[in-house]
Design an enzyme around this catalytic site. Structure first.
Site, short mmCIF file in Angstrom:
data_model
loop_
_atom_site.label_atom_id
_atom_site.label_comp_id
_atom_site.label_asym_id
_atom_site.label_seq_id
_atom_site.Cartn_x
_atom_site.Cartn_y
_atom_site.Cartn_z
N GLY A 48 0.96 -62.94 25.48
CA GLY A 48 0.36 -62.50 24.22
C GLY A 48 0.48 -63.50 23.08
N ASP A 106 3.45 -61.93 19.82
CA ASP A 106 2.25 -61.43 19.18
C ASP A 106 2.53 -60.22 18.30
OD1 ASP A 106 2.85 -59.86 21.39
OD2 ASP A 106 0.87 -59.97 22.31
N ASP A 109 6.58 -53.88 18.45
CA ASP A 109 6.22 -52.46 18.55
C ASP A 109 7.49 -51.65 18.82
OD1 ASP A 109 5.06 -50.01 19.00
OD2 ASP A 109 3.79 -50.63 20.65
N LYS A 137 4.31 -53.25 13.90
CA LYS A 137 3.90 -51.85 13.71
C LYS A 137 4.97 -51.10 12.93
CE LYS A 137 0.80 -51.40 17.62
NZ LYS A 137 0.50 -50.68 18.87
N PHE A 158 -3.54 -49.17 18.47
CA PHE A 158 -3.56 -50.16 19.55
C PHE A 158 -4.59 -51.22 19.20
CE2 PHE A 158 -4.85 -52.02 23.55
CZ PHE A 158 -3.63 -52.34 24.08
N VAL A 159 -4.15 -52.47 19.10
CA VAL A 159 -5.04 -53.55 18.68
C VAL A 159 -5.20 -54.59 19.78
CG1 VAL A 159 -4.55 -53.29 16.21
CG2 VAL A 159 -3.11 -54.80 17.60
N ARG A 171 -8.29 -61.03 24.96
CA ARG A 171 -7.35 -62.00 24.36
C ARG A 171 -8.10 -63.08 23.61
NH1 ARG A 171 -2.15 -61.12 26.57
NH2 ARG A 171 -2.09 -60.58 28.76
P1 5GP Z 1 7.42 -53.92 22.37
O1 5GP Z 1 8.25 -54.44 23.50
O2 5GP Z 1 7.87 -54.36 20.99
O3 5GP Z 1 7.15 -52.45 22.45
O4 5GP Z 1 5.97 -54.47 22.55
C1 5GP Z 1 5.70 -55.78 22.54
C2 5GP Z 1 4.68 -56.11 23.57
O5 5GP Z 1 3.85 -54.98 23.90
C3 5GP Z 1 3.81 -57.15 22.98
O6 5GP Z 1 4.24 -58.42 23.39
C4 5GP Z 1 2.45 -56.78 23.50
O7 5GP Z 1 2.24 -57.47 24.70
C5 5GP Z 1 2.50 -55.30 23.79
N1 5GP Z 1 1.91 -54.48 22.70
C6 5GP Z 1 2.52 -53.68 21.80
N2 5GP Z 1 1.64 -53.11 20.95
C7 5GP Z 1 0.42 -53.56 21.32
C8 5GP Z 1 -0.91 -53.33 20.81
O8 5GP Z 1 -1.19 -52.64 19.83
N3 5GP Z 1 -1.90 -53.99 21.47
C9 5GP Z 1 -1.67 -54.79 22.54
N4 5GP Z 1 -2.73 -55.38 23.10
N5 5GP Z 1 -0.45 -55.03 23.04
C10 5GP Z 1 0.60 -54.42 22.42
MG MG Z 2 3.31 -59.55 25.05
#
Ligand code: 5GP
Ligand code: MG
Length: 195
Positions: A48, A106, A109, A137, A158-159, A171
């Protein structure tokens, strides 16, 4: 591809402008060694962070080296799953003693991905460790994970685009956008209403 989008959240111009600021701040924060900014070790989390990192490093005019870690947490769906490291796609030196490291991702979350990467890199003993994310987020979990450089705080949608994918697609969009619910549904089978 653009007809799959409900709205554009962040334009190409907004991204470019913010990247100028982030790069300037990152360089200004480097300690000075022998009259020069210290060398930077930049570690994007694949896949990402690829687009973001490619644009960011070309705005950093000081010595830097690039390594990669690969961590996937979504596996094609749109809700967080278990973060897993892919060691085959991870290229880190055996230790980072004395190095100034910035992890790049990227989006922040649930924070699982960044936390896992931070733990892994911290074990390699860097002189400093900072974290840079393009997007964050508004979740409690995201706020509890330290990130020194945040491009944009965004709503809990979700983006896709600018490196972020939906089932591996989108991407290559040059902006950050919200896909239409039926598009999300088509790619994931998730309850579109929930997103
Ligand atoms: P986390 O581990 O913080 O929950 O999420 C991080 C990873 O989840 C990011 O590197 C990304 O790959 C994916 N992710 C989280 N939220 C989104 C979103 O809104 N869109 C997309 N495409 N990927 C997300
Ligand atoms: Mg990622």
């Amino acid at each position: 591809m653009e007809t799959d989008l409900e709205s554009i959240l962040i334009t190409q111009d907004q991204i470019a402008h913010r990247l100028d600021e982030l790069a300037r701040q990152m360089v200004a924060d480097l300690p000075v060694e022998d009259g020069q900014p210290a060398e930077l070790a930049l570690i994007p989390i694949m896949t990402g962070a690829l687009v973001f990192t490619a644009d960011l490093i070309r705005r950093i005019p000081t010595m830097l080296r690039l390594y990669t870690v690969a961590i996937a947490s979504y596996g094609g769906a749109t809700t967080p799953g278990q973060a897993k490291m892919n060691r085959g796609l991870t290229s880190l030196p055996k230790d980072l003693t004395g190095r100034h490291v910035v992890l790049v991702d990227d989006i922040l979350d649930s924070g699982q991905t960044i936390s896992m990467a931070q733990d892994h890199v911290r074990a390699l003993n860097p002189a400093s460790l900072k974290t840079c994310v393009l997007l964050r987020k508004p979740t409690d979990a995201a706020r509890n994970v330290p990130a020194e450089y945040v491009g944009f705080d965004i709503p809990d949608r979700f983006v896709v685009g600018y490196g972020l994918d939906l089932a591996g697609y989108y991407r290559n969009l040059p902006m950050i956008a919200v896909p239409r619910p039926e598009v999300i549904h088509r790619h994931t089978g998730d309850q579109a209403a929930r997103l």
